[in-house]
Design a protein around this motif. Structure first.
Motif: not given
Length: 309
Positions: A166-169, A171-175, A187-188, A256-257
């Protein structure tokens, strides 16, 4: 295999480097033996073994082992097996994270990434094999039914759609967005923090600790997980590809954030110190509440999360 009791190591005031040298080779041996024995396709086995042998700091299994030892409990074969399963899940996540559809990286731990050596299809399958094999390995461990079920359940929770995946997803959505500090931390907490949470929870479960102590370990893991990611963000800015073993400066190039991008370097260092201080306070609490708990190994581990200015 001969058990090692922490009371013996306390007499010698064992350093973390000595502790790692004794126990981490046994964890890797468990992984490699399992893969060799339970993989029927040689190319797949080679691909999985390649990434396992690439090395790394083994922070997650080391946290698990140190937690067990800190409670003055024996480190035996079942403990090694659970630590090995955790490292298998982490290695799978790195293989998939490096894929062109994800971070598209060519270097991991100073070596070509898995898909660069074996191709994308086999790299995906190698990750799949490591993930599913981790659950098989824990299911084979000589543990009681209740702790084994809890260990399996928590690994699924921490690694899956409530945790790391879920965190990886997210992270991608937040790019393509500018996130707030709270959104980035959330996210982290899942992407990086959940496997660290599993390491300490599993250590507590294997050390037969009650629920209130497991909750303290979970709080400790939350601070360590965030500290680990803040450290990673910092090193991407101030480190080099050679020292990191992966492409440096990539977060900034991909916009990236990250903590340095949101806070700047000075305040990012401050944020890291706050998390490490909080972690050490929880270790103080564990030493107060649990007669057998010795936090020296854990404190040495926490020092590795720090970054000099």
């Amino acid at each position: 295999m001969k058990k090692l009791i922490l009371t013996e190591t306390r007499k010698a005031e064992m350093r973390l480097t000595d502790f790692s040298a004794i126990h981490l080779p046994a964890v890797e041996k468990e992984i490699l033996s399992f893969l060799d024995e339970h993989t029927t396709d040689r190319a797949l086995c080679d691909a999985m073994t390649y990434s396992v042998k690439a090395g790394g700091k083994r922070i997650r299994p080391l946290l698990l082992l140190a937690a067990v030892a800190s409670f003055d409990e024996p480190i035996d074969v079942p403990v090694y097996q659970v630590a090995a399963a955790l490292e298998m899940v982490h290695t799978y996540s790195l293989i998939h994270d490096d894929l062109p559809a994800m971070d598209n990286d060519d270097l991991r731990r100073g070596k070509p990434t898995n898909h660069k050596v074996f191709g994308e299809a086999l790299a995906i399958l190698a990750g799949d094999g490591l993930l599913t094999g981790a659950f098989q390995l824990i299911s084979m461990a000589h543990l009681g039914h209740s702790p084994k079920l809890l260990l399996l359940q928590q690994l699924a929770v921490c690694a899956g759609a409530q945790g790391m995946v879920a965190g990886q997803a997210a992270d991608i959505e937040g790019e393509s967005k500018k996130l707030s500090l709270e959104e980035l931390a959330f996210i982290h907490e899942r992407k990086t923090g959940r496997l660290i949470r599993y390491a300490l929870l599993a250590g507590g479960i294997l050390a037969k600790q009650p629920e209130e102590i497991l909750l303290l370990l979970q709080r400790l893991a939350e601070h360590l997980g965030l500290a680990f990611q803040i450290r990673d963000d910092l090193l991407d800015v101030i480190g080099t590809t050679k020292t990191l073993g992966k492409t440096a400066g990539k977060d900034e190039r991909m916009e990236k954030n990250t903590y340095p991008r949101l806070l700047g370097l000075e305040k990012t260092h401050e944020a890291l110190e706050i998390e490490l201080l909080s972690a050490n306070k929880i270790i103080d609490k564990l030493e107060e509440d649990v007669f057998s708990f010795d936090g020296r190994l854990m404190r040495q581990l926490i020092k590795q999360f720090d970054v000099e200015k």
